[in-house]
Design a protein around this motif. Structure first.
Motif, mmCIF file in Angstrom:
data_model
loop_
_atom_site.group_PDB
_atom_site.id
_atom_site.type_symbol
_atom_site.label_atom_id
_atom_site.label_comp_id
_atom_site.label_asym_id
_atom_site.label_seq_id
_atom_site.Cartn_x
_atom_site.Cartn_y
_atom_site.Cartn_z
ATOM 1 N N LEU A 63 0.872 -1.171 0.000
ATOM 2 C CA LEU A 63 0.000 0.000 0.000
ATOM 3 C C LEU A 63 0.910 1.222 0.000
ATOM 4 C CD1 LEU A 63 -3.244 0.551 1.869
ATOM 5 C CD2 LEU A 63 -1.456 2.201 2.289
ATOM 6 N N ILE A 65 1.289 5.539 -1.166
ATOM 7 C CA ILE A 65 0.889 6.824 -1.739
ATOM 8 C C ILE A 65 2.171 7.601 -2.007
ATOM 9 C CG2 ILE A 65 -0.289 9.029 -1.288
ATOM 10 C CD1 ILE A 65 -2.278 6.717 -1.728
ATOM 11 N N ARG A 71 -0.229 12.592 3.362
ATOM 12 C CA ARG A 71 -0.859 13.432 4.389
ATOM 13 C C ARG A 71 -2.049 14.210 3.870
ATOM 14 N NH1 ARG A 71 1.047 13.897 9.854
ATOM 15 N NH2 ARG A 71 -1.078 13.160 9.829
ATOM 16 N N GLY A 73 -4.944 12.238 3.174
ATOM 17 C CA GLY A 73 -6.053 11.304 3.369
ATOM 18 C C GLY A 73 -6.206 10.248 2.283
ATOM 19 N N ALA A 75 -4.281 7.568 1.577
ATOM 20 C CA ALA A 75 -4.038 6.194 2.036
ATOM 21 C C ALA A 75 -5.249 5.670 2.799
ATOM 22 C CB ALA A 75 -2.799 6.132 2.916
ATOM 23 N N ARG A 76 -5.833 6.533 3.587
ATOM 24 C CA ARG A 76 -7.013 6.111 4.344
ATOM 25 C C ARG A 76 -8.142 5.682 3.383
ATOM 26 N NH1 ARG A 76 -8.820 8.709 9.642
ATOM 27 N NH2 ARG A 76 -6.851 9.795 9.397
ATOM 28 N N ASN A 102 8.002 2.019 10.972
ATOM 29 C CA ASN A 102 7.123 2.783 10.084
ATOM 30 C C ASN A 102 5.900 3.294 10.862
ATOM 31 O OD1 ASN A 102 5.767 3.881 7.918
ATOM 32 N ND2 ASN A 102 5.861 2.049 6.633
#
Ligand code: COA
Length: 150
Positions: A63, A65, A71, A73, A75-76, A102
């Motif tokens: 996963l 980005i 920062r 949003g 990835a969420r 991490n």
């Protein structure tokens, strides 16, 4: 994600991970039929996620980005999308591994409902030799449903 995207994704992978996957690993994931999704913003690739679903278990294998879009949003959103796709493929539990070094990823996963369920010793390559992996999981079925099934 299709095979034609692998070169671009491989470049992003090497930019964002110190120990990155080879392009061949992405090709193998596609050939194996894993869930391979890209995040596009106005047609620009800004991230990707890879999930293996087998029987009632899903495993998030990658996963990412891209650095300049972190920062915000994404990835969420990507994580939630992957979890929903895994659920659609009948997964009951989603697993993943993350490096203790991490904290950004750990915080993302904790805030998305993942809990630590184990540790794999010396799982990753690292600059100092090997690094453990924290194993995290998120249950997709309620306890009531689990009881009903058993
Ligand atoms: C980890 C990663 C996927 C987060 O992507 P992102 O798009 O920046 O994450 P989001 O913006 O969706 O943030 C979601 C939450 O993650 C956590 N988070 C993300 N970046 C963080 C940072 N720099 N510091 C602390 N927490 C952070 C926060 O809880 C954040 O919620 P908040 O913004 O409300 O505080 C991204 O940094 C990345 O791709 N890193 C390189 C590849 C990698 O390590 N992948 C994970 C492998 S297990």
């Amino acid at each position: 994600m299709y095979l034609r995207h692998v070169a671009l994704i491989g470049t992003m992978e090497r930019r964002n991970y110190e120990f990155s996957w080879s392009d061949g690993i992405f090709r193998d994931c596609l050939k194996a039929g894993y869930l391979c999704q890209m995040v596009l913003l106005d047609d620009e690739l800004i991230g990707y996620g890879i999930v293996q679903v087998a029987a009632d278990e899903a495993h998030i294998l990658n996963l990412c980005i891209d650095d300049s879009y972190q920062r915000q949003g994404f990835a969420r959103l990507l994580l939630e999308h992957l979890v929903r796709q895994a659920e659609h493929r009948k997964a009951h539990t989603v697993f993943l591994e993350v490096r203790p070094s991490n904290p950004r990823a750990i915080e993302l996963y904790e805030r998305s409902g993942f809990n630590e369920v184990g540790l794999r010793k010396a799982y990753y390559d690292s600059a100092k030799g090997r690094e453990d992996a924290i194993v995290m999981a998120r249950n997709l079925v309620s306890n009531d449903e689990t009881l009903f099934r058993h």
